[in-house]
Every structure is written in structure tokens, then in C-alpha cells.
Design a protein around this motif. Structure first.
Motif, PDB file in Angstrom:
ATOM      1  N   ALA A 174       0.969  -1.118   0.024  1.00 15.75           N
ATOM      2  CA  ALA A 174      -0.014   0.012   0.030  1.00 15.75           C
ATOM      3  C   ALA A 174       0.827   1.201   0.158  1.00 15.75           C
ATOM      4  N   LEU A 175       1.833   1.058   0.772  1.00 13.01           N
ATOM      5  CA  LEU A 175       2.761   2.458   0.923  1.00 13.01           C
ATOM      6  C   LEU A 175       3.544   2.514  -0.258  1.00 13.01           C
ATOM      7  N   THR A 176       3.902   1.481  -1.037  1.00 15.04           N
ATOM      8  CA  THR A 176       4.824   1.546  -2.033  1.00 15.04           C
ATOM      9  C   THR A 176       4.012   2.221  -3.201  1.00 15.04           C
ATOM     10  N   ALA A 177       2.714   1.670  -3.513  1.00 15.25           N
ATOM     11  CA  ALA A 177       2.019   1.995  -4.439  1.00 15.25           C
ATOM     12  C   ALA A 177       1.494   3.589  -4.367  1.00 15.25           C
ATOM     13  N   GLN A 178       1.338   3.934  -3.088  1.00 13.11           N
ATOM     14  CA  GLN A 178       1.020   5.472  -2.869  1.00 13.11           C
ATOM     15  C   GLN A 178       2.265   6.341  -3.375  1.00 13.11           C
ATOM     16  N   GLN A 179       3.467   5.767  -3.298  1.00 11.95           N
ATOM     17  CA  GLN A 179       4.577   6.807  -3.119  1.00 11.95           C
ATOM     18  C   GLN A 179       5.204   6.493  -4.835  1.00 11.95           C
ATOM     19  N   LEU A 180       4.897   5.304  -5.206  1.00 13.76           N
ATOM     20  CA  LEU A 180       5.063   5.309  -6.708  1.00 13.76           C
ATOM     21  C   LEU A 180       4.018   6.072  -7.875  1.00 13.76           C
ATOM     22  N   TRP A 181       2.829   5.905  -7.383  1.00 13.87           N
ATOM     23  CA  TRP A 181       1.734   6.675  -8.199  1.00 13.87           C
ATOM     24  C   TRP A 181       0.900   7.624  -7.712  1.00 13.87           C
ATOM     25  N   GLN A 182       0.639   8.642  -8.268  1.00 14.00           N
ATOM     26  CA  GLN A 182      -0.083   9.671  -7.615  1.00 14.00           C
ATOM     27  C   GLN A 182      -1.330   9.641  -7.983  1.00 14.00           C
ATOM     28  N   ASN A 183      -2.415  10.176  -7.386  1.00 17.09           N
ATOM     29  CA  ASN A 183      -3.800  10.322  -7.642  1.00 17.09           C
ATOM     30  C   ASN A 183      -4.466   8.932  -7.759  1.00 17.09           C
ATOM     31  N   LEU A 184      -4.250   7.939  -6.740  1.00 10.09           N
ATOM     32  CA  LEU A 184      -4.824   6.970  -6.674  1.00 10.09           C
ATOM     33  C   LEU A 184      -6.167   6.681  -6.122  1.00 10.09           C
ATOM     34  N   ASP A 185      -6.582   8.021  -5.807  1.00  4.97           N
ATOM     35  CA  ASP A 185      -8.092   8.204  -5.236  1.00  4.97           C
ATOM     36  C   ASP A 185      -8.901   8.586  -6.212  1.00  4.97           C
ATOM     37  N   THR A 186      -8.337   8.605  -7.438  1.00  5.69           N
ATOM     38  CA  THR A 186      -9.159   8.794  -8.712  1.00  5.69           C
ATOM     39  C   THR A 186      -9.354   7.523  -9.447  1.00  5.69           C
ATOM     40  N   THR A 187     -10.366   7.558 -10.635  1.00  6.28           N
ATOM     41  CA  THR A 187     -10.594   6.076 -11.136  1.00  6.28           C
ATOM     42  C   THR A 187      -9.432   5.889 -12.314  1.00  6.28           C
ATOM     43  N   LYS A 188      -8.485   6.920 -12.362  1.00  8.29           N
ATOM     44  CA  LYS A 188      -7.397   6.656 -13.351  1.00  8.29           C
ATOM     45  C   LYS A 188      -6.182   6.068 -13.041  1.00  8.29           C
ATOM     46  N   ALA A 189      -6.152   5.403 -11.814  1.00  6.29           N
ATOM     47  CA  ALA A 189      -5.016   4.569 -11.373  1.00  6.29           C
ATOM     48  C   ALA A 189      -4.725   3.644 -12.429  1.00  6.29           C
ATOM     49  N   LEU A 190      -4.134   3.878 -13.462  1.00  5.60           N
ATOM     50  CA  LEU A 190      -4.186   2.800 -14.502  1.00  5.60           C
ATOM     51  C   LEU A 190      -2.882   1.709 -14.219  1.00  5.60           C
ATOM     52  N   PRO A 191      -1.901   1.918 -13.346  1.00  5.30           N
ATOM     53  CA  PRO A 191      -0.898   0.957 -13.112  1.00  5.30           C
ATOM     54  C   PRO A 191      -1.622  -0.215 -12.138  1.00  5.30           C
ATOM     55  N   LEU A 192      -2.528   0.183 -11.465  1.00 10.32           N
ATOM     56  CA  LEU A 192      -3.187  -0.664 -10.295  1.00 10.32           C
ATOM     57  C   LEU A 192      -4.236  -1.471 -11.319  1.00 10.32           C
ATOM     58  N   ARG A 193      -4.780  -0.916 -12.243  1.00 13.79           N
ATOM     59  CA  ARG A 193      -5.715  -1.696 -13.144  1.00 13.79           C
ATOM     60  C   ARG A 193      -5.196  -2.500 -14.002  1.00 13.79           C
ATOM     61  N   PHE A 194      -3.785  -2.370 -14.546  1.00 15.49           N
ATOM     62  CA  PHE A 194      -3.006  -3.341 -15.091  1.00 15.49           C
ATOM     63  C   PHE A 194      -2.870  -4.583 -14.165  1.00 15.49           C
ATOM     64  N   ALA A 195      -2.281  -4.090 -13.009  1.00 15.47           N
ATOM     65  CA  ALA A 195      -2.389  -5.367 -12.026  1.00 15.47           C
ATOM     66  C   ALA A 195      -3.481  -6.025 -11.702  1.00 15.47           C
ATOM     67  N   GLY A 196      -4.476  -5.414 -11.864  1.00 14.80           N
ATOM     68  CA  GLY A 196      -5.783  -6.282 -11.523  1.00 14.80           C
ATOM     69  C   GLY A 196      -6.074  -7.004 -12.584  1.00 14.80           C
ATOM     70  N   PHE A 197      -5.687  -6.535 -14.015  1.00 12.66           N
ATOM     71  CA  PHE A 197      -5.942  -7.649 -14.871  1.00 12.66           C
ATOM     72  C   PHE A 197      -5.112  -8.874 -14.974  1.00 12.66           C
ATOM     73  N   THR A 198      -3.934  -8.733 -14.363  1.00 16.26           N
ATOM     74  CA  THR A 198      -3.014  -9.782 -14.031  1.00 16.26           C
ATOM     75  C   THR A 198      -3.355 -10.814 -13.048  1.00 16.26           C
ATOM     76  N   LEU A 199      -3.811 -10.192 -12.117  1.00 16.10           N
ATOM     77  CA  LEU A 199      -4.398 -11.116 -10.867  1.00 16.10           C
ATOM     78  C   LEU A 199      -5.685 -11.709 -11.547  1.00 16.10           C
ATOM     79  N   ALA A 200      -6.561 -11.110 -12.046  1.00 12.83           N
ATOM     80  CA  ALA A 200      -7.799 -11.681 -12.663  1.00 12.83           C
ATOM     81  C   ALA A 200      -7.496 -12.910 -13.420  1.00 12.83           C
ATOM     82  N   GLY A 201      -6.409 -12.737 -14.588  1.00 11.49           N
ATOM     83  CA  GLY A 201      -5.925 -13.688 -15.290  1.00 11.49           C
ATOM     84  C   GLY A 201      -5.520 -14.948 -14.375  1.00 11.49           C
ATOM     85  N   VAL A 202      -4.709 -14.568 -13.668  1.00 13.29           N
ATOM     86  CA  VAL A 202      -4.185 -15.530 -12.430  1.00 13.29           C
ATOM     87  C   VAL A 202      -5.221 -16.451 -11.945  1.00 13.29           C
ATOM     88  N   GLY A 203      -6.322 -15.676 -11.383  1.00 11.87           N
ATOM     89  CA  GLY A 203      -7.489 -16.207 -10.669  1.00 11.87           C
ATOM     90  C   GLY A 203      -8.189 -17.278 -11.481  1.00 11.87           C
TER      91      GLY A 203
END
Length: 213
Positions: A174-203
């Protein structure tokens, strides 16, 4: 930060996750090869290892940290809910209570947290915490298999171990993500969305394995 740097970080995150998932089997989660811990030391080490060597468990712990980053301070309730209910799930296993389709439910939980990260819409943080809590019951139930038959001292140490490592991983993510990417409180957090697609594929891969055998 330039767009190229942003893309490199996205690809790096997704690549690291993908390599980790490909390197291990989905349900071989016993740090001591299935041997029940007999001391506080071995119990604690086993607790530390179980959520890490189990790819499905590790994936969800990481995802709770990423989800926490999206919701700010109140988002920390998400991994906390997961950790608390993993202990509850372990208790259910130790009480010889049967949770049907546990492996399928664990696979669904990996898929679900991936979807929560991938979609642009945000659920209320309490709803996400509730989903994490439900997932924790099944993950904790799986954790319980490694400690069945242990005495009280290694049992308590085991619970302490997996609670500690899960909390450390989720908070660090959580702390690393907040430091690496700004504006995570918006819907434009693309890095985390890409991570989500990866996790969904694994799931989805885990779910196919659990259903088809």
C-alpha cells in the motif's frame, strides 16, 4: 513522470507478478513439507511462510494492499479485515468444520480482487472490506491444514506468524503504491488496473484448475 516511465513501471509490476505466479504450484503451501510444527519457533516460521509460498494466498494479500492504496487511510481496513478472518478460518478448520469448495472459493477470491482492481468503477470501501473478509475465511481455512494436531504454543505462534507477514506485505504494498503513483484516489489509477487484469487472469487459471481438476 513521463509516459514512458509510467508504462515501464506498469510493465514491470505486471511482469513481476506474472513471473511469480508461473514459478510455483497453486496449492502446495506447506513450509515444512507437511510436518506439523512442534515448537513456538517452528510454528512462527511456518506461519510466516504459508502466505508467501502459496501463490494464491500471496496474490490476495498483495491485492488487499493495492486496494488499500486506492482508498487512503480508511482503505487499511481492507487488509485488516482479511487478516482477522484468516485467523477465524483457521479456527474453523481446527474445529473440524467443513467448508465445501474451499479451493474453488480461494480461486474465486483471487479473480475477484483482480476484478476490483481492474474495473474503473469503485465500490464503497466497506463493501471491498466485506469481500476481503469473506475471502479471508477460506484462505485461513487452508492455512489451518498446516497446523492441525499442534499443541497450543506452536498454534499461537503460527497464527502470529501468518498475521504478521500478511500485515507487513499488505502495508508495504500500500505504501509503495502510494509513493510510486499519484492520484490513486481517482479512477485513473492505470498501473493498479493493469495489476488487476494480471491478478484476474491468474485467478481465472486457478479457478479452471479447481473446477476441472
Amino acid at each position: 513522470m513521463s509516459q514512458m516511465q509510467q508504462r515501464m513501471r506498469i510493465l514491470g509490476l505486471c511482469g513481476a507478478i506474472a513471473l511469480l505466479f508461473k514459478s510455483q504450484a497453486a496449492y502446495a503451501h506447506h513450509p515444512f513439507g507437511g510436518t506439523t510444527p512442534t515448537t513456538a519457533f517452528t510454528g512462527f516460521l511456518s506461519g510466516l511462510g504459508h502466505p508467501v509460498i502459496g501463490v494464491d494466498h500471496f496474490a490476495v494479500v498483495v491485492a488487499t494492499g493495492l486496494l488499500a492504496a486506492l482508498y487512503g487511510r480508511r482503505g487499511l481496513v481492507i487488509p485488516l479485515a482479511f487478516i482477522i478472518t484468516t485467523m477465524l478460518g483457521t479456527g474453523l478448520h481446527l474445529q473440524a468444520m467443513d467448508l465445501p469448495f474451499a479451493e474453488t472459493a480461494i480461486a474465486v477470491s483471487v479473480l475477484s480482487v483482480g476484478v476490483l482492481l481492474a474495473i474503473p468503477q469503485r465500490l464503497q470501501w466497506l463493501a471491498v472490506a466485506a469481500i476481503a473478509a469473506l475471502a479471508g475465511i477460506f484462505h485461513g481455512y487452508a492455512y489451518g491444514e498446516a497446523i492441525v494436531g499442534a499443541e497450543m504454543t506452536p498454534l499461537v505462534a503460527y497464527l502470529s506468524g501468518f498475521a504478521t507477514i500478511q500485515g507487513a506485505i499488505a502495508l508495504s504494498v500500500a505504501l509503495t503504491a502510494q509513493q510510486l503513483w499519484q492520484n490513486l484516489d481517482t479512477t485513473k489509477a492505470l498501473p493498479l488496473r493493469f495489476a488487476g487484469f494480471t491478478l484476474a487472469g491468474v485467478g481465472l487459471a486457478f479457478l479452471s484448475s479447481a473446477v476441472l481438476g
